[in-house]
Design an enzyme around this catalytic site. Sequence first.
Site, PDB file in Angstrom:
ATOM      1  N   ASP A  26       0.822  -1.228   0.000  1.00  0.00           N
ATOM      2  CA  ASP A  26       0.000   0.000   0.000  1.00  0.00           C
ATOM      3  C   ASP A  26       0.850   1.270   0.000  1.00  0.00           C
ATOM      4  O   ASP A  26       0.446   2.286   0.536  1.00  0.00           O
ATOM      5  CB  ASP A  26      -0.943   0.040   1.228  1.00  0.00           C
ATOM      6  CG  ASP A  26      -1.657  -1.275   1.458  1.00  0.00           C
ATOM      7  OD1 ASP A  26      -2.286  -1.753   0.504  1.00  0.00           O
ATOM      8  OD2 ASP A  26      -1.584  -1.827   2.566  1.00  0.00           O
ATOM      9  N   GLU A  27       2.025   1.209  -0.626  1.00  0.00           N
ATOM     10  CA  GLU A  27       2.886   2.390  -0.620  1.00  0.00           C
ATOM     11  C   GLU A  27       2.554   3.358  -1.759  1.00  0.00           C
ATOM     12  O   GLU A  27       3.085   4.456  -1.810  1.00  0.00           O
ATOM     13  CB  GLU A  27       4.372   1.998  -0.777  1.00  0.00           C
ATOM     14  CG  GLU A  27       4.892   1.060   0.271  1.00  0.00           C
ATOM     15  CD  GLU A  27       4.775  -0.407  -0.135  1.00  0.00           C
ATOM     16  OE1 GLU A  27       5.310  -1.241   0.582  1.00  0.00           O
ATOM     17  OE2 GLU A  27       4.135  -0.702  -1.168  1.00  0.00           O
ATOM     18  N   ASN A  51      -4.729 -10.710  -5.017  1.00  0.00           N
ATOM     19  CA  ASN A  51      -4.667 -10.205  -3.638  1.00  0.00           C
ATOM     20  C   ASN A  51      -4.017  -8.825  -3.648  1.00  0.00           C
ATOM     21  O   ASN A  51      -3.960  -8.146  -2.644  1.00  0.00           O
ATOM     22  CB  ASN A  51      -3.873 -11.146  -2.737  1.00  0.00           C
ATOM     23  CG  ASN A  51      -2.447 -11.396  -3.241  1.00  0.00           C
ATOM     24  OD1 ASN A  51      -2.175 -11.320  -4.434  1.00  0.00           O
ATOM     25  ND2 ASN A  51      -1.546 -11.697  -2.339  1.00  0.00           N
ATOM     26  N   ALA A  52      -3.492  -8.438  -4.802  1.00  0.00           N
ATOM     27  CA  ALA A  52      -2.893  -7.111  -4.935  1.00  0.00           C
ATOM     28  C   ALA A  52      -4.013  -6.143  -5.282  1.00  0.00           C
ATOM     29  O   ALA A  52      -5.028  -6.539  -5.847  1.00  0.00           O
ATOM     30  CB  ALA A  52      -1.855  -7.114  -6.041  1.00  0.00           C
ATOM     31  N   HIS A  54      -4.115  -2.279  -7.010  1.00  0.00           N
ATOM     32  CA  HIS A  54      -3.448  -1.053  -7.444  1.00  0.00           C
ATOM     33  C   HIS A  54      -4.475  -0.101  -8.020  1.00  0.00           C
ATOM     34  O   HIS A  54      -5.214  -0.454  -8.925  1.00  0.00           O
ATOM     35  CB  HIS A  54      -2.371  -1.383  -8.489  1.00  0.00           C
ATOM     36  CG  HIS A  54      -1.253  -2.213  -7.924  1.00  0.00           C
ATOM     37  ND1 HIS A  54      -0.229  -2.702  -8.690  1.00  0.00           N
ATOM     38  CD2 HIS A  54      -1.013  -2.628  -6.663  1.00  0.00           C
ATOM     39  CE1 HIS A  54       0.596  -3.384  -7.902  1.00  0.00           C
ATOM     40  NE2 HIS A  54       0.133  -3.362  -6.679  1.00  0.00           N
ATOM     41  N   ARG A 320      -6.228   0.422   7.659  1.00  0.00           N
ATOM     42  CA  ARG A 320      -4.819   0.103   7.840  1.00  0.00           C
ATOM     43  C   ARG A 320      -4.301   0.683   9.150  1.00  0.00           C
ATOM     44  O   ARG A 320      -4.691   1.766   9.550  1.00  0.00           O
ATOM     45  CB  ARG A 320      -4.002   0.669   6.672  1.00  0.00           C
ATOM     46  CG  ARG A 320      -4.410   0.081   5.337  1.00  0.00           C
ATOM     47  CD  ARG A 320      -3.508   0.573   4.211  1.00  0.00           C
ATOM     48  NE  ARG A 320      -4.040   0.163   2.913  1.00  0.00           N
ATOM     49  CZ  ARG A 320      -4.146   0.966   1.863  1.00  0.00           C
ATOM     50  NH1 ARG A 320      -3.742   2.214   1.947  1.00  0.00           N
ATOM     51  NH2 ARG A 320      -4.622   0.509   0.728  1.00  0.00           N
ATOM     52  N   LYS A 431      -3.118  12.582  -5.274  1.00  0.00           N
ATOM     53  CA  LYS A 431      -3.612  11.396  -5.977  1.00  0.00           C
ATOM     54  C   LYS A 431      -3.317  11.369  -7.477  1.00  0.00           C
ATOM     55  O   LYS A 431      -3.029  10.325  -8.046  1.00  0.00           O
ATOM     56  CB  LYS A 431      -5.131  11.270  -5.781  1.00  0.00           C
ATOM     57  CG  LYS A 431      -5.473  10.096  -4.888  1.00  0.00           C
ATOM     58  CD  LYS A 431      -6.954   9.788  -4.895  1.00  0.00           C
ATOM     59  CE  LYS A 431      -7.189   8.384  -4.330  1.00  0.00           C
ATOM     60  NZ  LYS A 431      -8.577   8.000  -4.260  1.00  0.00           N
TER      61      LYS A 431
END
EC number: 6.3.4.4
Length: 440
Positions: A26-27, A51-52, A54, A320, A431
Amino acid sequence: IMSGVKRPRNDTGNKLTVVLGAQWGDEGKGKVVDLLATESDIICRCQGGNNAGHTVVVDGKEYDFHLLPSGIINSKALSVIGNGVVIHLPGLFEEAEKNEKKGLKDWEKRLIISDRAHIVFDFHQAVDGLQEVQRQAQEGKNIGTTKKGIGPTYSSKASRTGLRICDLLADFKDFSMRFKNLAQQYQAMFPTLEVDVDGQLKKLKEYAERIRPMVRDGIYFMYDAINGPPKKILVEGANAALLDIDFGTYPFVTSSNCTVGGVCTGLGIPPLNIGDVYGVVKAYTTRVGIGAFPTEQLNEVGELLQTRGHEVGVTTGRKRRCGWLDLVILRYANMINGFTAFALTKLDILDVMDEIKVGVSYKLNGKKIPYFPANMDVLQKVEVEYEKLPGWKSDTSACRKWEDLPVKAQNYIRFVEIHVGVPIKWVGVGKARESMIQMF
């Protein structure tokens, strides 16, 4: 023939640019990949599965990618799903359809799938959920998997009972038999598991025909791409260094190698052809699920980072956990990956802070340790030594050049560079595509 003369090292061919997560995921890798993908000819995924998550924002539209390489938006590039990736076929088509509604076109013509990639079946996903329930019951804690069947598929792969894309596209009778056997193995282990074998096989046969035109021998494809005319090839890492099956905070990790070695094994390419390796780092630290997290802030700082940073998982929707930037982790990730440079993201989230702390070292029983502990109980016990830096208390979201950044923000960036020994090439302050400041 010249005898006794050493053949020169073969240093020809195109180099791959690699983007990897340097923390717990999550960077903001999607954003860095997107930035580089616009000028790439080929964009590859080498490990992990859906599972990723983006997120890429283009022209005000937000695209979510899980299995498709983020470069699929680029109509001039080819996207590759390598042999190290595990593929859930219904997930792949579902994701493509969702993004088609947002304007993604002709993705089928641009996607190449390695015939050596393993297949995630629906029962792998069901087993993933059942195993989590079991862990919770037995140990009082689970791993916090995404329940996308990734772990069970890599388990099948390691126990040599897995099925690959090449099997699906070969003799379907043989494939069906092996599919039934695998399903039965899991049913023996999990008596509550229900598998509609015939229904699944019928669907798989349909998927087989849909993906057939996209499937290639991935090894030969990559070899050809590397050794053909000049091309820009990009590799998009999923997950991150601290989630790596070998180097992460085991057992709270993913099931694949998300460090640089996974690029060679996941695409079938020599290390010689790896060029720049960029690490993506958030200006603070986050972690999804459980496990040790030395710089975690269970206080208003953590809450502020969580809300200001909108820290919710793309794939799971989980909040998170948040904490200060941890340079021990970055140095560790760099030991393994040998980063060319970092991309530092979400600097703007720190805009409101009076004081910013940075974890610079760990102490164990009062003594500084130069390494990152392997054992989770030991990691729980480390004491973090912090450096305090003054906050810049101003809005950086409109900054587009290094000069635009407040001096105290510049100092924060330089502090990280100096202490980790890796230059920072990009700084993210928002963003959109435009909000990445390129430093050199």
